[in-house]
Design a protein around this motif. Structure first.
Motif, PDB file in Angstrom:
ATOM      1  N   LYS A  42       0.829  -1.204   0.000  1.00  0.00           N
ATOM      2  CA  LYS A  42       0.000   0.000   0.000  1.00  0.00           C
ATOM      3  C   LYS A  42       0.865   1.256   0.000  1.00  0.00           C
ATOM      4  O   LYS A  42       0.578   2.229  -0.682  1.00  0.00           O
ATOM      5  CB  LYS A  42      -0.946  -0.015   1.198  1.00  0.00           C
ATOM      6  CG  LYS A  42      -2.081  -0.987   1.031  1.00  0.00           C
ATOM      7  CD  LYS A  42      -2.917  -1.235   2.263  1.00  0.00           C
ATOM      8  CE  LYS A  42      -3.194  -0.138   3.188  1.00  0.00           C
ATOM      9  NZ  LYS A  42      -4.041  -0.520   4.330  1.00  0.00           N
ATOM     10  N   TRP A  43       1.967   1.229   0.776  1.00  0.00           N
ATOM     11  CA  TRP A  43       2.872   2.369   0.846  1.00  0.00           C
ATOM     12  C   TRP A  43       3.506   2.613  -0.520  1.00  0.00           C
ATOM     13  O   TRP A  43       3.567   3.751  -0.999  1.00  0.00           O
ATOM     14  CB  TRP A  43       3.936   2.117   1.910  1.00  0.00           C
ATOM     15  CG  TRP A  43       4.898   3.249   2.058  1.00  0.00           C
ATOM     16  CD1 TRP A  43       4.752   4.353   2.840  1.00  0.00           C
ATOM     17  CD2 TRP A  43       6.158   3.391   1.389  1.00  0.00           C
ATOM     18  NE1 TRP A  43       5.844   5.175   2.702  1.00  0.00           N
ATOM     19  CE2 TRP A  43       6.719   4.608   1.814  1.00  0.00           C
ATOM     20  CE3 TRP A  43       6.850   2.612   0.482  1.00  0.00           C
ATOM     21  CZ2 TRP A  43       7.939   5.058   1.362  1.00  0.00           C
ATOM     22  CZ3 TRP A  43       8.078   3.070   0.022  1.00  0.00           C
ATOM     23  CH2 TRP A  43       8.611   4.282   0.464  1.00  0.00           C
ATOM     24  N   ALA A  44       3.980   1.533  -1.160  1.00  0.00           N
ATOM     25  CA  ALA A  44       4.619   1.660  -2.470  1.00  0.00           C
ATOM     26  C   ALA A  44       3.621   2.164  -3.512  1.00  0.00           C
ATOM     27  O   ALA A  44       3.955   3.017  -4.343  1.00  0.00           O
ATOM     28  CB  ALA A  44       5.212   0.324  -2.896  1.00  0.00           C
ATOM     29  N   ALA A  45       2.404   1.655  -3.479  1.00  0.00           N
ATOM     30  CA  ALA A  45       1.385   2.091  -4.441  1.00  0.00           C
ATOM     31  C   ALA A  45       1.072   3.577  -4.248  1.00  0.00           C
ATOM     32  O   ALA A  45       0.872   4.302  -5.218  1.00  0.00           O
ATOM     33  CB  ALA A  45       0.119   1.257  -4.289  1.00  0.00           C
ATOM     34  N   ALA A  49       1.533   6.025  -7.428  1.00  0.00           N
ATOM     35  CA  ALA A  49       0.319   6.637  -7.984  1.00  0.00           C
ATOM     36  C   ALA A  49      -0.443   7.343  -6.861  1.00  0.00           C
ATOM     37  O   ALA A  49      -1.465   6.862  -6.390  1.00  0.00           O
ATOM     38  CB  ALA A  49      -0.556   5.581  -8.641  1.00  0.00           C
ATOM     39  N   PRO A  50       0.046   8.509  -6.411  1.00  0.00           N
ATOM     40  CA  PRO A  50      -0.568   9.176  -5.259  1.00  0.00           C
ATOM     41  C   PRO A  50      -2.007   9.628  -5.479  1.00  0.00           C
ATOM     42  O   PRO A  50      -2.790   9.646  -4.537  1.00  0.00           O
ATOM     43  CB  PRO A  50       0.349  10.363  -4.984  1.00  0.00           C
ATOM     44  CG  PRO A  50       1.121  10.569  -6.224  1.00  0.00           C
ATOM     45  CD  PRO A  50       1.189   9.247  -6.926  1.00  0.00           C
ATOM     46  N   LYS A  51      -2.374   9.986  -6.711  1.00  0.00           N
ATOM     47  CA  LYS A  51      -3.755  10.425  -6.945  1.00  0.00           C
ATOM     48  C   LYS A  51      -4.741   9.287  -6.747  1.00  0.00           C
ATOM     49  O   LYS A  51      -5.848   9.489  -6.273  1.00  0.00           O
ATOM     50  CB  LYS A  51      -3.913  10.988  -8.352  1.00  0.00           C
ATOM     51  CG  LYS A  51      -3.308  12.352  -8.515  1.00  0.00           C
ATOM     52  CD  LYS A  51      -3.617  12.925  -9.870  1.00  0.00           C
ATOM     53  CE  LYS A  51      -3.040  14.317  -9.999  1.00  0.00           C
ATOM     54  NZ  LYS A  51      -3.347  14.911 -11.296  1.00  0.00           N
TER      55      LYS A  51
END
Length: 90
Positions: A42-45, A49-51
């Motif tokens: 989840k952290w890497a995602a 892709a922060p948006k």
């Protein structure tokens, strides 16, 4: 809900360990490891892709906030407009 393997038997999730006397006990270490893997993904995602996967901040301004100014400042007065008309000769 447990998943089924190819033979139709209930698949082992790895959350339990069977002791030598046949008791099934919870394997907390495996659960924590799995939770850490999910959190890392989840952290890497969220970084890639922060948006889409980033933390969402909700800005709720539905309350009783009044954004009107307390003092109305008027630029240019009626007197100046009248003076300009006198100078122009209207």
């Amino acid at each position: 809900m447990a998943s089924k393997d190819a033979d139709g038997r209930q698949a082992e999730s790895g959350d339990y360990v069977t002791t030598s006397d046949g008791k099934r006990i919870v394997d907390h270490e495996n659960i924590q490891r799995s939770r850490l893997r999910v959190d890392a993904r989840k952290w890497a995602a969220a970084r890639l892709a922060p948006k889409k996967y980033g933390d969402r901040l909700e800005h709720d301004h539905k309350g009783g906030l009044d954004f009107r100014p307390a003092i109305l400042i008027q630029i240019g007065s009626v007197e100046r407009e009248d003076d300009a008309k006198l100078i122009e000769g209207h």
